[in-house]
Write an enzyme that holds these catalytic residues in place. Structure first.
Site, PDB file in Angstrom:
ATOM      1  N   ASP A   1      -2.657 -37.502  53.173  1.00  0.00           N
ATOM      2  CA  ASP A   1      -3.726 -38.454  53.409  1.00  0.00           C
ATOM      3  C   ASP A   1      -3.197 -39.884  53.288  1.00  0.00           C
ATOM      4  O   ASP A   1      -2.453 -40.205  52.351  1.00  0.00           O
ATOM      5  CB  ASP A   1      -4.838 -38.210  52.378  1.00  0.00           C
ATOM      6  CG  ASP A   1      -5.988 -39.168  52.507  1.00  0.00           C
ATOM      7  OD1 ASP A   1      -6.669 -39.133  53.544  1.00  0.00           O
ATOM      8  OD2 ASP A   1      -6.212 -39.960  51.568  1.00  0.00           O
TER       9      ASP A   1
ATOM     10  N   GLU B   1      -0.919 -38.514  57.934  1.00  0.00           N
ATOM     11  CA  GLU B   1      -1.999 -39.302  58.501  1.00  0.00           C
ATOM     12  C   GLU B   1      -1.442 -40.721  58.577  1.00  0.00           C
ATOM     13  O   GLU B   1      -1.333 -41.399  57.552  1.00  0.00           O
ATOM     14  CB  GLU B   1      -3.248 -39.257  57.621  1.00  0.00           C
ATOM     15  CG  GLU B   1      -4.419 -40.005  58.228  1.00  0.00           C
ATOM     16  CD  GLU B   1      -5.637 -40.024  57.321  1.00  0.00           C
ATOM     17  OE1 GLU B   1      -6.757 -39.867  57.844  1.00  0.00           O
ATOM     18  OE2 GLU B   1      -5.476 -40.214  56.106  1.00  0.00           O
TER      19      GLU B   1
END
Length: 700
Positions: A354, A390
């Site tokens: 993330d 990401e």
């Protein structure tokens, strides 16, 4: 004060600075070790079995190489514990020590109990920077979860990581709770747990669908945000990590066996499905300097977090209040140790990071050669597992798509947006979509990277589901309690003529066709496809594109007989069968624009008139149709036809009139089948808003 137990100085496990961090049971006792460079004293607190009463407290006697440690011969697995850390409370210098706060061990392998947010935040509403700490004398032990000493011994049998090649990987993004909360054939305590996901019937759904990997939203220990608790909502997605080694308690059965996660991994491996974890090493659940002291802040704030020029404040590139400081060697060690733990001890096959840009930062500066990325590249364990970034965060120059180093794959949101806009009917999308279909060479074809570096997706947990993408023009997030101000506004969606559910058969038929167009494009593109849990059955979130705080059926997979095994699921299974059987969609040698990929194969673009696409055709904003021809001498060809316009057209097929073409996919008719149908040669009527895949076994 409880009586302190006998404690050995030094470690019975490993000597010197090599002693393991955390609580390590060796069969006779437990060694406790905690990093803190700036503490003056560390106290270990032991609790009763319910975690409500502190029964013993002992100061860790040894401090070497920034590690506080001690060995307790009578402490066994199951023991609950926490820490109190003494040191200066000097926010102006970045220090926030407070011995009144019970703290979680960053290396704890299991947590026990809930976090009571209202009490944890006591004293932080006003005056929280008072240096004398008079505002915060209240003991936090009764509001805090506790750590648990764990025996990591587990019988794996012959299980090992699957190492599925990237070129054969198809990812299914899912939520542990959402996968089985709706399964009425499971006992209630098992629904929404690792054990529920490990159930053979759950796994059978993934196998029949044809995916090769399940990417799980965060399963590392996390807690609900304070502002959500005030609204009686929860952090459903889990991007609020507080324990990087511990499984989230909410995914364990009431017995709370930490090995339930390992059992799930083993059963998925037995079915040929890899396990990829979505991990959050960019920030922690402690939030900004106004948040509670739960672990890292109280252990060594100046080491664990990136601080601003004014050390009272954090340098935050995550939008969540803080950013971990991976330039500190001990913080970097914690993250690397955590990753190796999930791979070596829990047999995980990969990770999705993330806000991965934050992991490569020195404050405002991002570098693809950052110490974290270099550590991953040289690590003999981690360099062999799947690494997915990401590739953005909220800080300066945060968007870094395509800039991650080799061995990394990246979520490709440009692919998502281009494909959405194309099938919505937007003009000027032909060149962008063509690049995405062939692996986004313009973004990833450098440094020896391959098409699998592009994680292609149309939908993910963050945003509309596939059904909502074709059913809503606007987000409808009112239930989140933020006046519909949360969530993304740039959805590139189209409701096909009505906002939300409708009884109009023409609109529903068009929505079904659009879903087939989007899914067929995804699964027939070069790169690594990722699908979203429930898209195979038309799961809707009622137009909510930010369901991070919604724990109910809106986020559950529907296991009813009516929902499972429907026409769209059959269509999706057919697409995946075609992808497996035809190397055109996984073999990078079809990509002429990728450096270093040279073979007697080629991919070319065709105008509906049958000729090659010209530069003028690509620049024509009114052109919404093209064909992708993939062929190899002596092996025939495949031709994928696209028409995103609102009118049908005739498409002249390439090659001699006698060339035989067979239809594998037709989104207008809902066909996706290897048992291909022969069609007339020469020209083909390409319906409006449709994708057709043809195959010819005879070379022209």
């Amino acid at each position: 004060m409880p009586k302190a137990p006998a404690v050995h100085t030094g470690s019975r496990v490993l000597p010197g600075s090599d002693r393991p961090l955390g609580a390590t049971w060796d069969g006779s006792g437990t060694n406790f070790a905690l990093f803190s460079a700036n503490a003056t004293k560390v106290e270990l607190c032991l609790f009763d079995k319910r975690g409500r009463r502190e029964i013993e407290r002992v100061a860790l006697p040894e401090f070497a190489h920034q590690i506080w440690h001690g060995y307790l011969p009578e402490v066994r697995p199951g023991q609950l514990y926490g820490y109190r850390v003494n040191g200066p409370y000097a926010p102006e210098e970045g220090h926030r020590f407070n011995p009144n706060k019970l703290l979680l061990d960053p290396y704890a392998l299991r947590h026990h109990g809930d976090l009571r947010w209202h009490d944890a935040l006591h004293g932080y509403r006003i005056g929280h920077d008072k240096a004398d700490m008079s505002f915060d004398r209240r003991d936090s032990a009764f509001v805090m979860p506790k750590c648990v000493v764990v025996d990591t011994t587990h019988t794996w049998g012959g299980d090992r990581r699957l190492e599925t090649p990237w070129s054969q990987t198809v990812i299914y993004e899912a939520h542990v709770g959402g996968m089985t909360m709706g399964r009425e054939d499971l006992e209630p305590p098992i629904r929404g747990t690792f054990e529920g996901l490990a159930d053979p019937r759950t796994i059978d759904h993934l196998v029949r669908l044809g995916v090769t990997a399940i990417e799980l939203l965060p399963i590392q220990s996390y807690y609900d945000d304070g502002h959500l608790s005030e609204k009686n909502l929860v952090n459903w997605w889990g991007y609020n990590t507080l324990g990087f080694f511990a499984p989230a308690q909410r995914y364990l059965t009431p017995q709370g066996n930490p090995h339930e996660f390992k059992l799930m991994v083993r059963r998925l491996h037995e079915a040929g499905i890899e396990v990829i974890l979505d991990v959050v090493y960019n920030h922690t659940a402690e939030g900004s300097e106004l948040g509670p002291t739960l672990s890292f802040r109280g252990i060594d704030n100046a080491s664990y977090y990136m601080l601003d020029e004014n050390p009272r404040h954090y340098f935050d590139t995550t939008g969540c209040g803080n950013s971990l400081n991976l330039r500190n060697s001990r913080v970097l060690q914690m993250v690397m140790d955590s990753l190796r733990y999930w791979v070596e001890v829990c047999h995980v096959d990969g990770f999705r990071f993330d806000l991965a840009t934050t992991l490569g930062r020195d404050h405002a500066h991002f570098s693809r050669d950052a110490v974290f990325y270099e550590a991953i590249r040289q690590d003999p364990v981690l360099q062999t597992v799947k690494m997915i970034a990401e590739p953005w965060d909220t800080g300066p120059n945060g968007y870094q798509l395509g800039n991650f180093p080799p061995v990394w794959a990246e979520w490709n949101d440009r692919y998502r947006d281009d494909v959405r806009a194309f099938w919505r009917g937007d003009g000027g999308m032909m060149r962008k979509v063509s690049d995405g279909l062939l692996g986004s060479a313009g973004t990833f074809a450098h440094d020896g990277r391959r098409p699998w570096s592009s994680i292609n997706f149309i939908t993910a947990h963050d945003g509309f589901t596939l059904m909502d993408l074709v059913s809503y023009d606007h987000k409808h997030n009112e239930e989140n309690g933020e006046d519909n101000n949360d969530g993304h506004d740039h959805n590139l969606s189209w409701n096909c003529g009505a906002e939300g559910p409708t009884d109009d058969p023409a609109i529903n038929a068009l929505r079904d066709r659009q879903r087939r167009n989007l899914m067929a494009t995804l699964l027939l593109s070069q790169g690594t496809p990722m699908t979203l849990m429930g898209d195979e059955q038309g799961r809707s979130q009622n137009g909510n594109n930010n369901t991070y705080c919604q724990p109910g059926e809106i986020n559950w997979l529907d296991w009813s007989e009516a929902a499972m095994g429907g026409p769209f699921e059959d269509f999706m299974r057919g697409l995946l069968a075609i992808r497996r059987a035809r190397s055109h969609f996984t073999d990078p040698h079809y990509l002429r624009d990728w450096p270093g990929l040279r073979a007697p194969r080629c991919a070319g673009w065709r105008h509906p008139e049958g000729r090659e696409m010209s530069p003028q055709d690509w620049e024509d904003d009114g052109n919404r149709a093209t064909g992708l021809l993939m062929q190899q001498a002596g092996e025939g060809a495949m031709l994928m036809l696209f028409n995103a316009g609102h009118e049908p057209l005739n498409f002249r097929l390439p090659g001699a009139e006698k060339r035989q073409w067979r239809r594998l996919v037709d989104t207008a008719k809902g066909v996706a089948d290897l048992r291909s149908l022969q069609i007339d040669c020469g020209a083909l009527e390409l319906p409006e808003r449709a994708l057709i895949l043809l195959e010819s076994r005879k070379d022209a």
